[in-house]
Motif scaffolding. Sequence first.
Motif, PDB file in Angstrom:
ATOM      1  N   ASN A 166       0.827  -1.211   0.000  1.00 28.14           N
ATOM      2  CA  ASN A 166       0.000   0.000   0.000  1.00 28.14           C
ATOM      3  C   ASN A 166       0.857   1.254   0.000  1.00 28.14           C
ATOM      4  O   ASN A 166       0.582   2.216  -0.730  1.00 28.14           O
ATOM      5  CB  ASN A 166      -0.921   0.013   1.225  1.00 28.14           C
ATOM      6  CG  ASN A 166      -2.121  -0.895   1.049  1.00 28.14           C
ATOM      7  OD1 ASN A 166      -2.420  -1.316  -0.060  1.00 28.14           O
ATOM      8  ND2 ASN A 166      -2.804  -1.179   2.138  1.00 28.14           N
ATOM      9  N   PRO A 212      -7.684   4.028   0.050  1.00 26.36           N
ATOM     10  CA  PRO A 212      -7.692   2.604   0.437  1.00 26.36           C
ATOM     11  C   PRO A 212      -8.955   2.185   1.179  1.00 26.36           C
ATOM     12  O   PRO A 212      -9.363   1.011   1.089  1.00 26.36           O
ATOM     13  CB  PRO A 212      -6.458   2.492   1.348  1.00 26.36           C
ATOM     14  CG  PRO A 212      -5.553   3.578   0.885  1.00 26.36           C
ATOM     15  CD  PRO A 212      -6.464   4.706   0.514  1.00 26.36           C
ATOM     16  N   SER A 257     -12.034  -1.372   0.669  1.00 31.47           N
ATOM     17  CA  SER A 257     -12.030  -2.390   1.714  1.00 31.47           C
ATOM     18  C   SER A 257     -12.903  -3.578   1.312  1.00 31.47           C
ATOM     19  O   SER A 257     -14.082  -3.394   0.954  1.00 31.47           O
ATOM     20  CB  SER A 257     -12.544  -1.784   3.024  1.00 31.47           C
ATOM     21  OG  SER A 257     -12.644  -2.773   4.028  1.00 31.47           O
TER      22      SER A 257
END
Length: 299
Positions: A152, A171, A175
């Motif tokens: 990430n 991000p 999910s």
Amino acid sequence: MKKQKKEANVTKKNLVKLKRRQPNRSRIGDFIIYFFLILVALMMVFPLVFAINNALKPLDELFMFPPKVFAQNPTLDNFSDLFVTMGKSWVTFPRYVFNTVFITVVGTAGHLILASMAAFVLAKYDFPGGKTFFKLVTVALMFSGYITAIPNYLIINELGWIDTYWAIIIPAFASPMGLFLMKQFMEGLPMSLIEAAKIDGANEWKVFISIVMPNVKPAWLTMIIFSVQGLWNNQAATFIYSEEKKTLVYALQQIQSGGIARTGQAAAVTVVVMAVPILIFILSESQILETMASSGLKD
């Protein structure tokens, strides 16, 4: 007519017998069940009660041994000291609050919209690669944030989002938990309901907004609770370095690690951090239970 009256009387008598029939368990069994439920409830509420009372204790009671659960002389000095300490920071307290609220609201809203739309397509339409994609989502649930932290960071750094809000917000959109939850719940909706809406002239967007989303209310309310909890408690220290962009939780935890002199403030920090997720859960709990009880649709 006489036969019909006799049959009606027999039916009424059978209904009365069914109503009078006692459940197939003893009073001792009921007592054991309720005792167990009360015991579990006390175990779950104890940490919350203990944390709140710790925040209301003066310093001499916080260092008392053996510790007592309830505050003997409750005071709000810990909270006032906390706000005084936050006021002395060169970044104002409202700025930390704004950063956290902005990240939480935008991240949760984006997660809800994207996960719901993707789940609707995966649940109600067959297309090449759909099942494979959902299998990848299911596999993604197996990996914790610690495993994906380095990939990430590399991706976000390549996109130039380091030290920006988007390093936390984007991000959160992707999910896998929200997509999995919404897709599994939408599969329970009858396809006939969607087809009837299309026959009446509703387009895909109208079906999604007016038919699908109201009937999966328990799923997206639950997803909101998890998303808010994750974003509100996110320190964002890995991606955000500028002090004026840091979150409230990060600032509060810096105060919490200030040593023995700030023990009272640390107790107040614990209550402040957990207040918002608990409040959102309390406000949405009744709606979740009500919707789950009234939305059992089947073909």
